[in-house]
Design a protein around this motif. Structure first.
Motif, PDB file in Angstrom:
ATOM      1  N   GLY A   8       0.214 -17.510  -4.529  1.00 24.24           N
ATOM      2  CA  GLY A   8      -0.480 -16.390  -3.878  1.00 24.24           C
ATOM      3  C   GLY A   8      -1.762 -16.800  -3.174  1.00 24.24           C
ATOM      4  O   GLY A   8      -2.160 -17.973  -3.176  1.00 24.24           O
ATOM      5  N   TYR A   9      -2.420 -15.794  -2.569  1.00 24.03           N
ATOM      6  CA  TYR A   9      -3.646 -16.028  -1.810  1.00 24.03           C
ATOM      7  C   TYR A   9      -4.859 -16.088  -2.737  1.00 24.03           C
ATOM      8  O   TYR A   9      -4.950 -15.334  -3.711  1.00 24.03           O
ATOM      9  CB  TYR A   9      -3.852 -14.908  -0.789  1.00 24.03           C
ATOM     10  N   GLY A  10      -5.811 -16.987  -2.405  1.00 24.41           N
ATOM     11  CA  GLY A  10      -7.070 -17.067  -3.137  1.00 24.41           C
ATOM     12  C   GLY A  10      -8.097 -16.120  -2.528  1.00 24.41           C
ATOM     13  O   GLY A  10      -7.848 -15.501  -1.482  1.00 24.41           O
ATOM     14  N   VAL A  24     -11.185  -6.699  13.905  1.00 26.44           N
ATOM     15  CA  VAL A  24     -10.233  -6.625  15.024  1.00 26.44           C
ATOM     16  C   VAL A  24      -9.858  -5.174  15.330  1.00 26.44           C
ATOM     17  O   VAL A  24      -9.838  -4.759  16.492  1.00 26.44           O
ATOM     18  CB  VAL A  24      -8.965  -7.474  14.739  1.00 26.44           C
ATOM     19  N   ILE A  25      -9.610  -4.372  14.277  1.00 34.62           N
ATOM     20  CA  ILE A  25      -9.241  -2.967  14.521  1.00 34.62           C
ATOM     21  C   ILE A  25     -10.430  -2.236  15.174  1.00 34.62           C
ATOM     22  O   ILE A  25     -10.273  -1.497  16.141  1.00 34.62           O
ATOM     23  CB  ILE A  25      -8.763  -2.287  13.219  1.00 34.62           C
ATOM     24  N   GLY A  26     -11.638  -2.501  14.670  1.00 35.60           N
ATOM     25  CA  GLY A  26     -12.849  -1.903  15.258  1.00 35.60           C
ATOM     26  C   GLY A  26     -13.027  -2.364  16.704  1.00 35.60           C
ATOM     27  O   GLY A  26     -13.382  -1.567  17.588  1.00 35.60           O
ATOM     28  N   LEU A 156       1.659  -5.058  17.534  1.00 31.47           N
ATOM     29  CA  LEU A 156       1.952  -5.981  16.433  1.00 31.47           C
ATOM     30  C   LEU A 156       1.211  -5.570  15.150  1.00 31.47           C
ATOM     31  O   LEU A 156       1.765  -5.610  14.048  1.00 31.47           O
ATOM     32  CB  LEU A 156       1.506  -7.380  16.864  1.00 31.47           C
ATOM     33  N   ILE A 157      -0.049  -5.148  15.304  1.00 35.37           N
ATOM     34  CA  ILE A 157      -0.833  -4.750  14.131  1.00 35.37           C
ATOM     35  C   ILE A 157      -0.245  -3.463  13.530  1.00 35.37           C
ATOM     36  O   ILE A 157      -0.138  -3.336  12.311  1.00 35.37           O
ATOM     37  CB  ILE A 157      -2.337  -4.585  14.493  1.00 35.37           C
ATOM     38  N   ALA A 158       0.198  -2.556  14.395  1.00 32.84           N
ATOM     39  CA  ALA A 158       0.825  -1.320  13.885  1.00 32.84           C
ATOM     40  C   ALA A 158       2.069  -1.679  13.078  1.00 32.84           C
ATOM     41  O   ALA A 158       2.286  -1.157  11.977  1.00 32.84           O
ATOM     42  CB  ALA A 158       1.169  -0.396  15.044  1.00 32.84           C
ATOM     43  N   ALA A 163       4.752  -2.384   7.908  1.00 36.10           N
ATOM     44  CA  ALA A 163       5.536  -3.241   7.001  1.00 36.10           C
ATOM     45  C   ALA A 163       4.850  -3.300   5.629  1.00 36.10           C
ATOM     46  O   ALA A 163       5.508  -3.193   4.583  1.00 36.10           O
ATOM     47  CB  ALA A 163       5.671  -4.638   7.595  1.00 36.10           C
ATOM     48  N   ALA A 164       3.495  -3.430   5.641  1.00 34.48           N
ATOM     49  CA  ALA A 164       2.757  -3.495   4.368  1.00 34.48           C
ATOM     50  C   ALA A 164       2.945  -2.176   3.593  1.00 34.48           C
ATOM     51  O   ALA A 164       3.167  -2.176   2.375  1.00 34.48           O
ATOM     52  CB  ALA A 164       1.277  -3.758   4.631  1.00 34.48           C
ATOM     53  N   LEU A 165       2.899  -1.042   4.311  1.00 35.51           N
ATOM     54  CA  LEU A 165       3.071   0.261   3.652  1.00 35.51           C
ATOM     55  C   LEU A 165       4.500   0.430   3.123  1.00 35.51           C
ATOM     56  O   LEU A 165       4.722   0.996   2.047  1.00 35.51           O
ATOM     57  CB  LEU A 165       2.729   1.402   4.621  1.00 35.51           C
TER      58      LEU A 165
END
Ligand code: HEM
Ligand code: HEM
Length: 191
Positions: A8-10, A24-26, A156-158, A163-165
């Motif tokens: 996993g991620y640290g 990036v979203i901002g 792509l971000i959408a 996908a995460a949701l």
């Protein structure tokens, strides 16, 4: 806990992911808003902020890429199907590419501008211009490239967020949790 492992991620990768996600979203919201406000003075000020934040994103991206290359890449969640592994790896690579191409195309756009407006990054130092052709045609080319990349990023971000949701709400697996809790912390909690 700080570094990634195969499981996993640290903490560092997680903090960099969320910091860049918010920025990036901002930055997309700011980019869309700054060209549409009626007040010219406000629009100018917002564009100056947009340029500074864009360069901060570029600096954090370099840090993130270096950290990713210096760390093991976590294996995909075991429950993922083959097409999901291929699709997520492709989207992640494209997102990395956009994190580099978006700030660079923005930087090229201001460098090519015939107006030659200086960029004072967060009011601290003057940004040198990139060695691109200064002309109306050059500026128009980089403007279209920057706009095109920004709209590709929105799509792509959408998709990435949906996908995460989907993993969290429909599949109820650990894909989102992997990006919320560092690998060592999750292991200790389970024991
Ligand atoms: C609400 C917003 C976001 C959510 C919920 C989210 C969620 C996630 C999750 C769960 C992962 C881990 C996937 C896995 O383990 O296979 C991930 C990875 C990633 N995300 Fe996001 N993300 C968001 C915003 C963003 C944004 C705005 C960007 C960049 C523009 C981004 C770029 C990435 C990249 C490049 C990876 C791959 C990391 C790596 O393996 O090195 N994310 N994201
Ligand atoms: C990840 C970083 C960046 C993102 C996501 C981003 C996004 C955007 C967006 C969404 C727009 C509005 C496009 C439209 O309404 O059609 C825009 C415009 C603009 N961006 Fe960026 N940008 C980034 C980095 C930069 C950087 C580093 C610079 C300059 C140093 C820059 C300079 C500009 C300029 C000057 C405009 C206005 C262009 C025009 O007059 O049409 N951007 N950006």
């Amino acid at each position: 806990m700080l570094r990634n492992t195969k499981d996993g991620y640290g903490l560092v990768a997680i903090v960099l992911h969320w910091t860049l996600a918010v920025l990036v979203i901002g930055q997309i919201g700011l980019g869309l808003a700054m060209l549409r406000v009626a007040d010219k003075r406000l629009s100018f000020d917002l564009i100056q902020w947009h340029k500074s934040i864009g360069l901060l994103i570029l600096a954090l991206f370099v840090l993130r890429l270096a950290w990713r290359l210096a760390n093991p890449q976590p294996a995909p969640e075991a429950s993922l199907k083959r097409w999901e592994k291929t699709a997520s790896a492709a989207v992640h690579r494209l997102l990395y590419a956009l994190l580099l191409a978006l700030p660079l195309s923005g930087w090229a756009l201001v460098s090519a501008s015939v107006l030659g407006i200086p960029t004072l990054v967060f009011g601290l130092f003057l940004l040198p211009h990139l060695p691109v052709e200064v002309s109306e045609a050059g500026e128009a080319f980089w403007r279209s490239t920057h706009h095109l990349l920004a709209f590709a990023a929105i799509l792509l971000i959408a998709g990435h967020i949906l996908a995460a949701l989907r993993h969290r709400i429909l599949l109820r697996d650990h894909v989102l949790q992997r990006m919320l809790r560092p690998v060592g912390a999750r292991k200790r909690e389970r024991t």
